[in-house]
Every structure is written in C-alpha cells, then in structure tokens.
Scaffold this motif. Sequence first.
Motif, PDB file in Angstrom:
ATOM      1  N   THR A   1      -6.853   2.217   5.854  1.00  0.00           N
ATOM      2  CA  THR A   1      -8.089   1.410   5.846  1.00  0.00           C
ATOM      3  C   THR A   1      -7.866   0.142   5.036  1.00  0.00           C
ATOM      4  O   THR A   1      -8.174  -0.977   5.491  1.00  0.00           O
ATOM      5  CB  THR A   1      -9.261   2.223   5.245  1.00  0.00           C
ATOM      6  OG1 THR A   1      -9.465   3.373   6.056  1.00  0.00           O
ATOM      7  CG2 THR A   1     -10.534   1.404   5.180  1.00  0.00           C
ATOM      8  N   ALA A   2      -7.322   0.294   3.830  1.00  0.00           N
ATOM      9  CA  ALA A   2      -7.099  -0.874   2.969  1.00  0.00           C
ATOM     10  C   ALA A   2      -6.130  -1.845   3.636  1.00  0.00           C
ATOM     11  O   ALA A   2      -6.380  -3.061   3.690  1.00  0.00           O
ATOM     12  CB  ALA A   2      -6.547  -0.409   1.614  1.00  0.00           C
ATOM     13  N   ALA A   3      -5.028  -1.300   4.170  1.00  0.00           N
ATOM     14  CA  ALA A   3      -4.008  -2.171   4.776  1.00  0.00           C
ATOM     15  C   ALA A   3      -4.576  -2.933   5.968  1.00  0.00           C
ATOM     16  O   ALA A   3      -4.322  -4.131   6.153  1.00  0.00           O
ATOM     17  CB  ALA A   3      -2.814  -1.322   5.204  1.00  0.00           C
ATOM     18  N   ARG A   4      -5.346  -2.230   6.772  1.00  0.00           N
ATOM     19  CA  ARG A   4      -5.884  -2.856   7.982  1.00  0.00           C
ATOM     20  C   ARG A   4      -6.859  -3.987   7.632  1.00  0.00           C
ATOM     21  O   ARG A   4      -6.825  -5.061   8.219  1.00  0.00           O
ATOM     22  CB  ARG A   4      -6.594  -1.773   8.802  1.00  0.00           C
ATOM     23  CG  ARG A   4      -6.735  -2.137  10.233  1.00  0.00           C
ATOM     24  CD  ARG A   4      -7.086  -0.966  11.106  1.00  0.00           C
ATOM     25  NE  ARG A   4      -7.194  -1.482  12.462  1.00  0.00           N
ATOM     26  CZ  ARG A   4      -6.151  -1.674  13.263  1.00  0.00           C
ATOM     27  NH1 ARG A   4      -4.941  -1.362  12.848  1.00  0.00           N
ATOM     28  NH2 ARG A   4      -6.332  -2.188  14.466  1.00  0.00           N
TER      29      ARG A   4
ATOM     30  N   VAL B   1       0.867  -1.177   0.000  1.00  0.00           N
ATOM     31  CA  VAL B   1       0.000   0.000   0.000  1.00  0.00           C
ATOM     32  C   VAL B   1       0.903   1.225   0.000  1.00  0.00           C
ATOM     33  O   VAL B   1       1.784   1.357   0.861  1.00  0.00           O
ATOM     34  CB  VAL B   1      -0.933   0.007   1.235  1.00  0.00           C
ATOM     35  CG1 VAL B   1      -1.728   1.311   1.287  1.00  0.00           C
ATOM     36  CG2 VAL B   1      -1.872  -1.191   1.209  1.00  0.00           C
ATOM     37  N   VAL B   2       0.702   2.109  -0.963  1.00  0.00           N
ATOM     38  CA  VAL B   2       1.493   3.340  -1.043  1.00  0.00           C
ATOM     39  C   VAL B   2       0.683   4.465  -0.397  1.00  0.00           C
ATOM     40  O   VAL B   2      -0.389   4.829  -0.895  1.00  0.00           O
ATOM     41  CB  VAL B   2       1.834   3.694  -2.507  1.00  0.00           C
ATOM     42  CG1 VAL B   2       2.652   4.993  -2.561  1.00  0.00           C
ATOM     43  CG2 VAL B   2       2.595   2.552  -3.167  1.00  0.00           C
ATOM     44  N   GLY B   3       1.187   4.993   0.715  1.00  0.00           N
ATOM     45  CA  GLY B   3       0.518   6.101   1.393  1.00  0.00           C
ATOM     46  C   GLY B   3      -0.190   5.646   2.660  1.00  0.00           C
ATOM     47  O   GLY B   3      -0.986   4.702   2.635  1.00  0.00           O
ATOM     48  N   ALA B   4       0.146   6.323   3.779  1.00  0.00           N
ATOM     49  CA  ALA B   4      -0.481   5.974   5.065  1.00  0.00           C
ATOM     50  C   ALA B   4      -1.466   7.044   5.499  1.00  0.00           C
ATOM     51  O   ALA B   4      -1.526   7.443   6.659  1.00  0.00           O
ATOM     52  CB  ALA B   4       0.594   5.757   6.123  1.00  0.00           C
TER      53      ALA B   4
ATOM     54  N   PHE C   1      -5.757   3.374  13.442  1.00  0.00           N
ATOM     55  CA  PHE C   1      -5.731   2.404  12.328  1.00  0.00           C
ATOM     56  C   PHE C   1      -4.310   1.882  12.080  1.00  0.00           C
ATOM     57  O   PHE C   1      -4.119   0.786  11.577  1.00  0.00           O
ATOM     58  CB  PHE C   1      -6.234   3.054  11.032  1.00  0.00           C
ATOM     59  CG  PHE C   1      -7.733   3.178  10.922  1.00  0.00           C
ATOM     60  CD1 PHE C   1      -8.550   3.047  12.036  1.00  0.00           C
ATOM     61  CD2 PHE C   1      -8.333   3.434   9.695  1.00  0.00           C
ATOM     62  CE1 PHE C   1      -9.931   3.172  11.936  1.00  0.00           C
ATOM     63  CE2 PHE C   1      -9.714   3.553   9.574  1.00  0.00           C
ATOM     64  CZ  PHE C   1     -10.508   3.428  10.707  1.00  0.00           C
ATOM     65  N   ALA C   2      -3.322   2.694  12.386  1.00  0.00           N
ATOM     66  CA  ALA C   2      -1.937   2.311  12.070  1.00  0.00           C
ATOM     67  C   ALA C   2      -1.412   1.231  13.016  1.00  0.00           C
ATOM     68  O   ALA C   2      -0.453   0.528  12.672  1.00  0.00           O
ATOM     69  CB  ALA C   2      -1.042   3.546  12.141  1.00  0.00           C
ATOM     70  N   LYS C   3      -2.043   1.102  14.186  1.00  0.00           N
ATOM     71  CA  LYS C   3      -1.521   0.167  15.199  1.00  0.00           C
ATOM     72  C   LYS C   3      -1.492  -1.257  14.671  1.00  0.00           C
ATOM     73  O   LYS C   3      -2.491  -1.765  14.168  1.00  0.00           O
ATOM     74  CB  LYS C   3      -2.390   0.224  16.458  1.00  0.00           C
ATOM     75  CG  LYS C   3      -2.087   1.431  17.303  1.00  0.00           C
ATOM     76  CD  LYS C   3      -2.558   1.254  18.745  1.00  0.00           C
ATOM     77  CE  LYS C   3      -2.356   2.547  19.501  1.00  0.00           C
ATOM     78  NZ  LYS C   3      -3.582   3.295  19.729  1.00  0.00           N
ATOM     79  N   GLY C   4      -0.335  -1.903  14.790  1.00  0.00           N
ATOM     80  CA  GLY C   4      -0.222  -3.315  14.417  1.00  0.00           C
ATOM     81  C   GLY C   4       0.111  -3.541  12.956  1.00  0.00           C
ATOM     82  O   GLY C   4       0.283  -4.682  12.529  1.00  0.00           O
ATOM     83  N   LEU C   5       0.213  -2.451  12.157  1.00  0.00           N
ATOM     84  CA  LEU C   5       0.547  -2.608  10.736  1.00  0.00           C
ATOM     85  C   LEU C   5       2.047  -2.442  10.513  1.00  0.00           C
ATOM     86  O   LEU C   5       2.734  -1.767  11.297  1.00  0.00           O
ATOM     87  CB  LEU C   5      -0.194  -1.554   9.900  1.00  0.00           C
ATOM     88  CG  LEU C   5      -1.702  -1.704   9.783  1.00  0.00           C
ATOM     89  CD1 LEU C   5      -2.287  -0.487   9.040  1.00  0.00           C
ATOM     90  CD2 LEU C   5      -2.069  -2.989   9.042  1.00  0.00           C
TER      91      LEU C   5
END
Length: 444
Positions: A15-18, A6-9, A201-205
């Motif tokens: 959302t997509a990554a999670r 995924v490009v861009g946080a 949302f970033a937690k755990g990624l």
Amino acid sequence: MLDTIVVGAGIAGLTAARLLHAAGQRVVVLEARDRVGGRMWTDRTAGFSVDRGASWIHGLTDNPLTEIVAELGLDTVEFTVGSFQAGGRPIADHDESRKLMDRAATEQWLADVETADALFQRAIADSGDDETYAEATERTLAETGWGAERADRLRQFFRHRTEEQCGADIEQVAAHALDEDAIDGDEVIFPGGYDAIPHAFAKGLDIRLATTVTAVTRSADGVRVDTDGGSFEAAQVIVTAPLGVLKAGTIAFTPALPDAVAGPIARLGMGAFNKVFLRFPERFWPDGVYAIRRHGRPGVPWHSWYDVSAVSGHPMLLTFAGGDYARAIEQQTDEEIVASVMGSLRDIYGDAAPTPVAHWITRWASDPLALGSYSYVAVGSSHHDHDAMAEPVDGVLHFAGEATYGQEPATVHGALLSGHRAAERVLGAPLPLAGLTGALEPAN
Ligand SMILES: Cc1cc2nc3c(=O)[nH]c(=O)nc-3n(C[C@H](O)[C@H](O)[C@H](O)COP(=O)(O)OP(=O)(O)OC[C@H]3O[C@@H](n4cnc5c(N)ncnc54)[C@H](O)[C@@H]3O)c2cc1C
C-alpha cells in the motif's frame, strides 16, 4: 538515490509503495520471501483456494477494502462469524454432553454472553494496563452469581475469544485488549483467494523478492538498508516486518531505536494462531449452519469448526488453534494434529464423521519471517503502544504494518491503513486512498 525503500511486500508495504510510486517517488520494495502478500497467502496447489493467512474482511462498513474489492471485481461470500461471535448467524451449538442445543438453550446462551459482556465492560472501566483479561473475566463471573457449569461455559468462551482474536492465552492478554475490537457490517471471505489484493497492488512496482534485510542505518542524509544481496540507499525507509521479527532483533537498527519505539515493540505481544483445514469425502454436518461449536470443557482444545465449503466447492471445515496451544501443535506432525481434531469432532458426531481426504495446517509461529500470527495488547501494554511504534524516527525511519495500527490491529485493513499513514508521513502531504487499484505509470 531512491526516494523510499519499503521493507516487506505484505499489504502494508505494498500500500505504501503503491501510493508513493503513484505520487512520483522512486520506490523499491525489499521482500525476503519468494512471493508477495506476507500473511495474506492463498494456497492453490489443490486447484482451489485455501487461505493459509487472512481469510476474512472483518466488517464491510467504513472499510477501505470494500471499495478495493469492488474495483478489482473480486468475488466474495458472506461469512459473518469471522470474529468469534456467539451468534448472529446459525451455529450448531453443542452443549457439554454433546447434545445439539435447542432454540431456548441457544437463546439463553446468547443472553448470557450479552450479560457477561456488559458486566465485563463495567468491570474494566477503571482497570489499568496491568489487569489481565483472565482476572477481569473472573471478577465478571463472580458478579453474575451463576452456577458452576453456566459460569464455566462463559469462562471457556472468553478464553477462546482471546485465543482467536489475540492469538494469546487469556492470562497473557490485557483486560483492555479487545476494547477496539468492533466489527461494523457483514464479514466476507474470498472464493478466489484473499491474496488477489496484494497481487493486484504489486503490479507495476519494483519489488526485489528473496531479498532479506539485515540492517537499517540512518543518518542525517537518509538511510542505508543492507540485505543478503547488497545495500540500498534512500532518503527514507518504511519497515513493515512483522512485530515477531522486530522483537527477535534479526534486523539491526543503527543507531539503536529510541525508547519511544523500542518500548512498544518490547511491550506488545505477538500472538500465535493457526488454521487446520479438513476436506471430507462427504458432508456430515447440518446444512445451513456457518459453524459447529462445542461448549464448556469438552470444547478444549478444539471447539469451533467453520463450514468453508463455499470457498473450495468441496465439503470442508476450518478450525483454529490459538495462544500457547497454537505454538504447541507446531511441534506435532500433521497426522497427530488431524487425529486430535477428529477426536473432538467424533465426540460430537461419532462415526458419521469420516476420515478427511486432505488437510492444510499452518505453522505461523515457526515461520522466521512472521514469528507469530498477529500482535495483541499484552498485559502491561496498551493500544497506544501500537501507534507509538509508528512515530517517525529522526524523520527518515517509519514503521508500518498491522502491529502499528491501534484502532484495527491484527487485521488486513489495519495493515493497509498503516501503510497509507506511513506514505503520507514520508511525503509530508495527504494522499487519497482512492486510486490504489489504478494502473501505475513506470517510475522516472
Ligand atoms: C492465520 C492468520 C489468519 C488471519 N486472519 C485474518 C482475517 O481473517 N482477517 C484479517 O483482517 N486479518 C487476518 N489476519 C491478520 C492479517 O493477515 C495481517 O494483519 C496482515 O496481513 C499483516 O500485513 P502486514 O503488511 O502488516 O504484514 P505481513 O503481511 O507479514 O508483511 C510483512 C512482510 O515483511 C517480510 N519480511 C519479514 N522480515 C523481512 C526481512 N528481514 N527482510 C525483508 N522482508 C521481510 C515478510 O516476509 C512479509 O512478506 C490473519 C493472520 C494470520 C497469520
């Protein structure tokens, strides 16, 4: 090999990554900044929250953010003037001569906006992609038969509407640009800062910060993504870089993007919209108003000030610059900008408006990782172009982000829903949005 890069946080990418991570995929997020959140960015350096990017949830009804905010237990404050409404909440309306408008004058003003909006909808019913919002506005005003000052007040309001909602001048925007711009339910802002959501949302990624993507190469086997810190390979990639970055061509796509995607990227506009927050030693405006507004020509360029004291706990006003003027102030010093805003405020309040003790000014168009604030339907494009940008390319390359979501572009929830759509396309299966806020198991 990874399943998905995924490009861009920002909110779309996270959302997509999670969702993909929760579905068992091996996902890496590549983010050029040294922080997550993208255009959701809360400045806490002063000890309270100043949202330099998004502030508002634009309508709580049928909005996925409503449940997310409840699940995360975030505080919100009702602030239903976030979409350049003419009324609906108390506003201190000042007329061309700076006089505070009385109830009858305000009611007449609101009735005029309602009449003009209805005529505008009729005026654009048959217009195509090439009519500008400005042309449709002039046709509408001609039909009203109103006198010069009355019509000009409406004209200025319509101009400010595209500057704020699209980040573009009324001549640059398609007549149909705001067709999808409906707000359902109250709007709210965040005393603790809006970026609490991307941080949650970033937690755990697996997020690689300070990693700038320079090239995306696709083949029958998948994708290779080159960065300033090495290359990554995966079966698929979701690119959420803002439209401004895609337009600038700083990410090289090989083979070149097909016209079905490149066309919309070229046609849609990337608007500029900047914020100026002013903190005052004391409050000098009336209690109980959501905003102060100056009507007609004296309201150019500064016309609206929003009382955001409830967020900071200090007397604070927020005003905006949109369109070409937003780009122009980016070349000015902070002192010049503050002096200009104060000139307009003092034109209403005189010396009762003291010198601000602090200010925060954004410059989104000059930010190389945004190159603008949000997308809009430029003359010659249509809402369809937003969604067309997200059509999968060769089954391995997907675009997401606010610019790709035709129903709600330029919003946080539109970006979030675009990330959801991209994740479903990558997986080839429906994914429930519920659970976005849950804890993630480590990837296998
Ligand atoms: C001033 C302002 C006010 C706004 N107000 C509101 C509001 O009140 N309510 C609302 O709903 N919306 C608002 N918006 C819009 C909202 O902020 C956006 O629609 C939303 O945050 C976009 O999310 P995104 O994930 O699509 O993009 P972004 O948040 O921009 O995320 C994209 C990410 O990609 C990264 N990136 C770019 N290029 C590269 C590269 N080459 N390599 C790696 N990473 C890269 C960027 O750094 C960024 O982090 C506002 C926007 C602005 C600018």
